[in-house]
Design an enzyme around this catalytic site. Sequence first.
Site, PDB file in Angstrom:
ATOM      1  N   HIS A   1       0.848  -1.204   0.000  1.00 41.05           N
ATOM      2  CA  HIS A   1       0.000   0.000   0.000  1.00 41.05           C
ATOM      3  C   HIS A   1       0.886   1.259   0.000  1.00 41.05           C
ATOM      4  O   HIS A   1       0.393   2.369   0.117  1.00 41.05           O
ATOM      5  CB  HIS A   1      -0.877   0.053   1.258  1.00 41.05           C
TER       6      HIS A   1
ATOM      7  N   ARG B   1     -10.013   2.857  -7.197  1.00 36.84           N
ATOM      8  CA  ARG B   1     -11.469   2.707  -7.118  1.00 36.84           C
ATOM      9  C   ARG B   1     -12.032   4.080  -6.829  1.00 36.84           C
ATOM     10  O   ARG B   1     -11.333   4.915  -6.224  1.00 36.84           O
ATOM     11  CB  ARG B   1     -11.762   1.754  -5.959  1.00 36.84           C
TER      12      ARG B   1
HETATM   13  P1  PAP Z   1      -7.286  -4.363   1.279  1.00 33.32           P
HETATM   14  O1  PAP Z   1      -6.780  -3.232   0.435  1.00 33.32           O
HETATM   15  O2  PAP Z   1      -7.518  -3.971   2.691  1.00 33.32           O
HETATM   16  O3  PAP Z   1      -6.463  -5.606   1.169  1.00 33.32           O
HETATM   17  P2  PAP Z   1      -9.437  -4.789  -0.640  1.00 33.32           P
HETATM   18  O4  PAP Z   1      -9.433  -6.153  -1.164  1.00 33.32           O
HETATM   19  O5  PAP Z   1      -8.980  -3.713  -1.531  1.00 33.32           O
HETATM   20  O6  PAP Z   1      -8.731  -4.768   0.779  1.00 33.32           O
HETATM   21  O7  PAP Z   1     -10.881  -4.358  -0.206  1.00 33.32           O
HETATM   22  C1  PAP Z   1     -11.977  -5.161  -0.048  1.00 33.32           C
HETATM   23  C2  PAP Z   1     -13.028  -4.677  -1.011  1.00 33.32           C
HETATM   24  O8  PAP Z   1     -12.886  -5.386  -2.239  1.00 33.32           O
HETATM   25  C3  PAP Z   1     -14.406  -4.975  -0.501  1.00 33.32           C
HETATM   26  O9  PAP Z   1     -15.278  -4.008  -1.094  1.00 33.32           O
HETATM   27  P3  PAP Z   1     -16.688  -3.634  -0.451  1.00 33.32           P
HETATM   28  O10 PAP Z   1     -16.455  -3.328   0.979  1.00 33.32           O
HETATM   29  O11 PAP Z   1     -17.168  -2.443  -1.216  1.00 33.32           O
HETATM   30  O12 PAP Z   1     -17.565  -4.804  -0.655  1.00 33.32           O
HETATM   31  C4  PAP Z   1     -14.607  -6.369  -1.060  1.00 33.32           C
HETATM   32  O13 PAP Z   1     -15.950  -6.788  -1.086  1.00 33.32           O
HETATM   33  C5  PAP Z   1     -14.049  -6.184  -2.448  1.00 33.32           C
HETATM   34  N1  PAP Z   1     -13.656  -7.446  -3.070  1.00 33.32           N
HETATM   35  C6  PAP Z   1     -12.954  -8.460  -2.532  1.00 33.32           C
HETATM   36  N2  PAP Z   1     -12.785  -9.444  -3.414  1.00 33.32           N
HETATM   37  C7  PAP Z   1     -13.383  -9.044  -4.560  1.00 33.32           C
HETATM   38  C8  PAP Z   1     -13.556  -9.637  -5.843  1.00 33.32           C
HETATM   39  N3  PAP Z   1     -13.073 -10.836  -6.110  1.00 33.32           N
HETATM   40  N4  PAP Z   1     -14.227  -8.936  -6.785  1.00 33.32           N
HETATM   41  C9  PAP Z   1     -14.720  -7.712  -6.512  1.00 33.32           C
HETATM   42  N5  PAP Z   1     -14.602  -7.092  -5.322  1.00 33.32           N
HETATM   43  C10 PAP Z   1     -13.941  -7.750  -4.346  1.00 33.32           C
END
Ligand code: PAP
Length: 347
Positions: free
Chosen positions: A149, A171
């Site tokens: 990050h 995003r």
């Molecule tokens: P991080 O940066 O803390 O590792 P990250 O994976 O970027 O986390 O964030 C999680 C978000 O990605 C969540 O979004 P939401 O809260 O708006 O739902 C999670 O649902 C989403 N996410 C995780 N996996 C996927 C996937 N395979 N496709 C689309 N969105 C996803």
Amino acid sequence: MDTSRSSKAEIVSLIQNEEKSLDDEVQQLEQTLPKEEGWTSGSEKSLYLYQGFWCLARDLKSVISLQKHFQAFDSDVFVATSPKCGTTWLKALTFSTLCRTQYARDEHPLLNSTPHQLVRFLEFDVYLNNPFPDLENICVYKPRIFATHIPYASLPTSIKDSKCKIVYICRNPMDMLISLWNFMGKLRDQIQDPPMSLDEAFDKFYRGIYLSGPFYEHVLGYWKASQENPDKTLFLKYEDLKEDISCQLKKLAMFLGVPFTEDEEKQGVVEEIAKICSFRELKEVQVNKKGLSRFGTPHKDFFRKGQVGDWSNYLTPSMVERLEKLIHEKLDGSGLTFKLSSKTSMA
Ligand code: PAP
């Protein structure tokens, strides 16, 4: 003289000295860097503004350590993101694209490991409490893929100077904020902190105070790097992946130097990767449903809704107005735009 013993002792003493000097450096920084209250009372209690981005005290040490010691290989690939912008998804996609010939099609490693286990974070995992991790043996599959990050400007020089590749995903900031607030809400719940109001979270996010914030500086750093050297940094958008995953996967594979062959396309390999990495599939894999990540968060919390435009269920009209104004101010003239919903986009 037992050389193997003495060299082992020398190594131990080297590590101890390095640990001590890092501890001293971090202690000094903690007294001098701008400091703000973090998002929980636990390990996220205080954030420090280090080289222009907000960093937890816990991570200062690993960030400095990897800035000093990490040596990138030309073949390395880095998944770089702001939190909650699609890290988990891009880790899964990058791994599945790059390593697709290294396992049988029905034995995909994502069926037994989380995306965060297959592509480990440098600062929260590999270098956490370890200034000299055994990088040779850390990545089972090749090439090495790491995640971070850390903003572009603060990446270790060897990442910027070598021929390695960086894939970045951003995003729209409104969905990112809502995702972050929900995620931190679960973390607060887990350690019995009272809920944080959306007003408070909005204020922190607006001022850029969250791990690796501010948002716009992070995004623009990688955006500019991708404009200046498109062969080195690929800039992707969560919303584009949602709209047309096959097209974005092909772009990713091409950038990584492993384009899908005609045969693979005919055999449906692109669709297979898209499917196994999809929100719906990953969320249901047992390994993603239970247990904690190395940095202490439940695996299941990385899968919430996975939608574009969920912010409209939470943000008030005045919050939206303030953020829209800020997006305009910060991105003006950069050429970067965000899709705020499946229909609306803004610069
Ligand atoms: P991080 O940066 O803390 O590792 P990250 O994976 O970027 O986390 O964030 C999680 C978000 O990605 C969540 O979004 P939401 O809260 O708006 O739902 C999670 O649902 C989403 N996410 C995780 N996996 C996927 C996937 N395979 N496709 C689309 N969105 C996803």
